[in-house]
Write a protein that holds these residues in place. Structure first.
Motif, PDB file in Angstrom:
ATOM      1  N   ILE A 182      -3.285  -3.486  -0.123  1.00 17.49           N
ATOM      2  CA  ILE A 182      -3.250  -2.276  -0.835  1.00 17.49           C
ATOM      3  C   ILE A 182      -2.169  -2.224  -2.138  1.00 17.49           C
ATOM      4  O   ILE A 182      -2.537  -1.911  -3.263  1.00 17.49           O
ATOM      5  CB  ILE A 182      -3.017  -1.346   0.085  1.00 17.49           C
ATOM      6  CG1 ILE A 182      -4.138  -1.086   1.216  1.00 17.49           C
ATOM      7  CG2 ILE A 182      -2.975   0.033  -0.513  1.00 17.49           C
ATOM      8  CD1 ILE A 182      -3.894  -0.130   2.261  1.00 17.49           C
ATOM      9  N   GLY A 183      -1.179  -2.694  -1.836  1.00 19.89           N
ATOM     10  CA  GLY A 183      -0.145  -2.701  -2.878  1.00 19.89           C
ATOM     11  C   GLY A 183      -0.430  -3.564  -4.048  1.00 19.89           C
ATOM     12  O   GLY A 183      -0.451  -3.219  -5.223  1.00 19.89           O
ATOM     13  N   LEU A 184      -0.956  -4.748  -3.888  1.00 15.52           N
ATOM     14  CA  LEU A 184      -1.612  -5.728  -4.908  1.00 15.52           C
ATOM     15  C   LEU A 184      -2.687  -5.010  -5.773  1.00 15.52           C
ATOM     16  O   LEU A 184      -2.732  -5.011  -6.886  1.00 15.52           O
ATOM     17  CB  LEU A 184      -1.746  -6.846  -4.587  1.00 15.52           C
ATOM     18  CG  LEU A 184      -0.764  -7.897  -3.839  1.00 15.52           C
ATOM     19  CD1 LEU A 184      -1.361  -9.094  -3.377  1.00 15.52           C
ATOM     20  CD2 LEU A 184       0.173  -8.260  -5.221  1.00 15.52           C
ATOM     21  N   TYR A 185      -3.499  -4.385  -4.925  1.00  9.22           N
ATOM     22  CA  TYR A 185      -4.751  -3.602  -5.549  1.00  9.22           C
ATOM     23  C   TYR A 185      -4.184  -2.389  -6.329  1.00  9.22           C
ATOM     24  O   TYR A 185      -4.836  -2.429  -7.738  1.00  9.22           O
ATOM     25  CB  TYR A 185      -5.741  -3.150  -4.587  1.00  9.22           C
ATOM     26  CG  TYR A 185      -7.121  -2.226  -5.334  1.00  9.22           C
ATOM     27  CD1 TYR A 185      -7.888  -3.118  -5.366  1.00  9.22           C
ATOM     28  CD2 TYR A 185      -6.793  -0.800  -5.566  1.00  9.22           C
ATOM     29  CE1 TYR A 185      -9.188  -2.259  -6.028  1.00  9.22           C
ATOM     30  CE2 TYR A 185      -7.944  -0.273  -6.043  1.00  9.22           C
ATOM     31  CZ  TYR A 185      -8.959  -0.970  -6.325  1.00  9.22           C
ATOM     32  OH  TYR A 185     -10.013  -0.071  -6.577  1.00  9.22           O
TER      33      TYR A 185
ATOM     34  N   ARG B  91      -4.601  -2.324 -11.052  1.00  7.36           N
ATOM     35  CA  ARG B  91      -5.094  -1.149 -11.446  1.00  7.36           C
ATOM     36  C   ARG B  91      -4.316  -0.221 -12.068  1.00  7.36           C
ATOM     37  O   ARG B  91      -4.891   1.035 -12.425  1.00  7.36           O
ATOM     38  CB  ARG B  91      -6.138  -0.581 -10.216  1.00  7.36           C
ATOM     39  CG  ARG B  91      -7.627  -1.105 -10.361  1.00  7.36           C
ATOM     40  CD  ARG B  91      -7.605  -2.297  -9.605  1.00  7.36           C
ATOM     41  NE  ARG B  91      -8.884  -2.793  -9.531  1.00  7.36           N
ATOM     42  CZ  ARG B  91      -9.459  -4.021  -9.187  1.00  7.36           C
ATOM     43  NH1 ARG B  91      -8.417  -4.776  -8.855  1.00  7.36           N
ATOM     44  NH2 ARG B  91     -10.621  -4.300  -9.019  1.00  7.36           N
ATOM     45  N   THR B  92      -2.900  -0.487 -12.086  1.00  6.31           N
ATOM     46  CA  THR B  92      -1.979   0.356 -12.602  1.00  6.31           C
ATOM     47  C   THR B  92      -2.006   1.704 -12.250  1.00  6.31           C
ATOM     48  O   THR B  92      -1.901   2.560 -12.811  1.00  6.31           O
ATOM     49  CB  THR B  92      -2.069   0.479 -14.307  1.00  6.31           C
ATOM     50  OG1 THR B  92      -3.316   0.993 -14.681  1.00  6.31           O
ATOM     51  CG2 THR B  92      -2.002  -0.984 -14.745  1.00  6.31           C
ATOM     52  N   LEU B  93      -2.273   1.710 -10.696  1.00  2.57           N
ATOM     53  CA  LEU B  93      -2.361   3.112 -10.340  1.00  2.57           C
ATOM     54  C   LEU B  93      -1.191   3.919 -10.267  1.00  2.57           C
ATOM     55  O   LEU B  93      -1.134   5.220 -10.598  1.00  2.57           O
ATOM     56  CB  LEU B  93      -2.828   3.060  -8.727  1.00  2.57           C
ATOM     57  CG  LEU B  93      -4.152   2.512  -8.663  1.00  2.57           C
ATOM     58  CD1 LEU B  93      -4.727   2.595  -7.173  1.00  2.57           C
ATOM     59  CD2 LEU B  93      -5.426   3.386  -9.314  1.00  2.57           C
ATOM     60  N   PRO B  94      -0.015   3.178 -10.086  1.00  5.78           N
ATOM     61  CA  PRO B  94       1.215   4.324 -10.140  1.00  5.78           C
ATOM     62  C   PRO B  94       1.491   4.941 -11.407  1.00  5.78           C
ATOM     63  O   PRO B  94       1.834   6.101 -11.525  1.00  5.78           O
ATOM     64  CB  PRO B  94       2.388   3.020 -10.003  1.00  5.78           C
ATOM     65  CG  PRO B  94       1.788   2.023  -9.157  1.00  5.78           C
ATOM     66  CD  PRO B  94       0.549   1.955  -9.522  1.00  5.78           C
ATOM     67  N   LEU B  95       1.120   4.160 -12.468  1.00  3.95           N
ATOM     68  CA  LEU B  95       1.044   4.570 -14.138  1.00  3.95           C
ATOM     69  C   LEU B  95      -0.004   5.893 -14.051  1.00  3.95           C
ATOM     70  O   LEU B  95       0.293   6.802 -14.523  1.00  3.95           O
ATOM     71  CB  LEU B  95       1.023   3.716 -15.106  1.00  3.95           C
ATOM     72  CG  LEU B  95       0.808   4.342 -16.604  1.00  3.95           C
ATOM     73  CD1 LEU B  95       2.354   4.716 -16.686  1.00  3.95           C
ATOM     74  CD2 LEU B  95       0.656   3.091 -17.403  1.00  3.95           C
ATOM     75  N   THR B  96      -1.226   5.713 -13.573  1.00  8.80           N
ATOM     76  CA  THR B  96      -2.185   6.624 -13.545  1.00  8.80           C
ATOM     77  C   THR B  96      -1.866   8.169 -12.777  1.00  8.80           C
ATOM     78  O   THR B  96      -2.198   9.028 -13.344  1.00  8.80           O
ATOM     79  CB  THR B  96      -3.524   5.848 -13.039  1.00  8.80           C
ATOM     80  OG1 THR B  96      -3.900   4.840 -13.851  1.00  8.80           O
ATOM     81  CG2 THR B  96      -4.742   7.090 -12.990  1.00  8.80           C
ATOM     82  N   LEU B  97      -1.073   7.744 -11.710  1.00 12.46           N
ATOM     83  CA  LEU B  97      -0.666   9.164 -11.005  1.00 12.46           C
ATOM     84  C   LEU B  97       0.359   9.725 -11.741  1.00 12.46           C
ATOM     85  O   LEU B  97       0.244  11.000 -11.667  1.00 12.46           O
ATOM     86  CB  LEU B  97      -0.196   8.526  -9.705  1.00 12.46           C
ATOM     87  CG  LEU B  97      -1.310   7.828  -8.527  1.00 12.46           C
ATOM     88  CD1 LEU B  97      -0.465   7.461  -7.604  1.00 12.46           C
ATOM     89  CD2 LEU B  97      -2.146   9.013  -8.240  1.00 12.46           C
ATOM     90  N   ALA B  98       1.300   9.034 -12.507  1.00 13.61           N
ATOM     91  CA  ALA B  98       2.159   9.663 -13.221  1.00 13.61           C
ATOM     92  C   ALA B  98       1.474  10.440 -14.146  1.00 13.61           C
ATOM     93  O   ALA B  98       2.077  11.512 -14.634  1.00 13.61           O
ATOM     94  CB  ALA B  98       3.459   8.816 -13.680  1.00 13.61           C
ATOM     95  N   LEU B  99       0.701   9.803 -14.940  1.00 15.61           N
ATOM     96  CA  LEU B  99       0.037  10.517 -16.171  1.00 15.61           C
ATOM     97  C   LEU B  99      -0.919  11.481 -15.746  1.00 15.61           C
ATOM     98  O   LEU B  99      -1.064  12.690 -16.397  1.00 15.61           O
ATOM     99  CB  LEU B  99      -0.844   9.492 -16.831  1.00 15.61           C
ATOM    100  CG  LEU B  99       0.075   8.482 -17.559  1.00 15.61           C
ATOM    101  CD1 LEU B  99      -0.762   7.494 -18.369  1.00 15.61           C
ATOM    102  CD2 LEU B  99       0.998   9.128 -18.770  1.00 15.61           C
ATOM    103  N   LEU B 100      -1.458  11.582 -14.329  1.00 15.35           N
ATOM    104  CA  LEU B 100      -2.386  12.605 -13.896  1.00 15.35           C
ATOM    105  C   LEU B 100      -1.294  13.806 -13.747  1.00 15.35           C
ATOM    106  O   LEU B 100      -1.734  14.774 -14.089  1.00 15.35           O
ATOM    107  CB  LEU B 100      -2.955  12.194 -12.822  1.00 15.35           C
ATOM    108  CG  LEU B 100      -4.284  11.277 -13.073  1.00 15.35           C
ATOM    109  CD1 LEU B 100      -5.026  11.092 -11.639  1.00 15.35           C
ATOM    110  CD2 LEU B 100      -5.195  12.387 -13.640  1.00 15.35           C
TER     111      LEU B 100
END
Length: 215
Positions: free
Chosen positions: A11-14, A18-27
């Motif tokens: 999960i962490g590698l996925y 997909r740069t999900l931490p950055l996406t969540l911050a921008l959302l």
């Protein structure tokens, strides 16, 4: 489990790929933008187009961020993985869509018109559907472009048009409670989500060869 070990799990590698931490911050930033825009427009005399930043711009930004996160950095590994990837893609897209629903839900403060929140939520779902389908067709990096073109073209073409049909094809511009607009946006969201879950984003690496096959 420590954060370091979690980052090394599947999960962490996925999430990192997909740069999900950055996406969540921008959302989160998009949510703050929508709320601030709504508060500012609620404090002044409302003029034509006062709700445009909330109804159109914030959902478009959120959909673009979600589309960018759909980029697969190693399509070949995804395609040859032992486990199918469509459940991960489906959960990924649905989870971000649910999180992105916060800006429309919080965009209208106090006793503001409910149709603005409903219209912005509908626009968000429709734009996410367009973006997800575009990721399959043109790639995740350009998946934001069709949604921006669609919303812009509809705004230009729907001015002064009357009739039931316009509530369907002009769903980004319609008032929040129109059933035809909701059905159209909902259908676009379901279709785009299903296409992306089944096929994944279009390969964008020069090394990615061969037909675009589901994994």
């Amino acid at each position: 489990m420590s954060p370091h070990r979690l980052a090394l799990t599947g999960i962490g590698l996925y999430a990192r790929s997909r740069t999900l931490p950055l996406t969540l911050a921008l959302l989160a930033g998009t949510c703050a933008f929508a709320a601030e825009a709504a508060h500012r427009t609620d404090d002044v005399q409302r003029a034509p187009g006062w709700s445009a930043p909330v109804v159109a711009l914030a959902p478009l930004l959120a959909a673009a961020l979600i589309g960018a996160s759909l980029y697969a950095p190693s399509e070949e590994l995804d395609r040859t993985a032992v486990r199918p990837w469509w459940p991960r893609r489906l959960v990924h897209l649905l989870a971000l869509s649910v999180l992105a629903c916060a800006p429309p839900a919080l965009s209208v403060p106090g006793d503001g018109p409910a149709f603005v929140a409903a219209a912005s939520l509908r626009t968000l779902l429709g734009c996410v559907g367009v973006t997800a389908a575009a990721a399959v067709l043109v790639g995740a990096r350009l998946s934001w472009l069709p949604a921006f073109c669609c919303v812009g073209a509809v705004h230009l073409a729907s001015g002064g048009v009357r009739g039931w049909a316009v509530t369907v094809w002009a769903w980004p511009t319609r008032p929040g409670q129109e059933a035809g607009a909701w059905l159209a946006a909902g259908a676009v969201f379901v279709l785009g989500t299903a296409l992306h879950a089944a096929l994944g984003p279009r390969p964008e690496s020069p090394r990615a060869q061969g037909p675009h096959r589901p994994s």
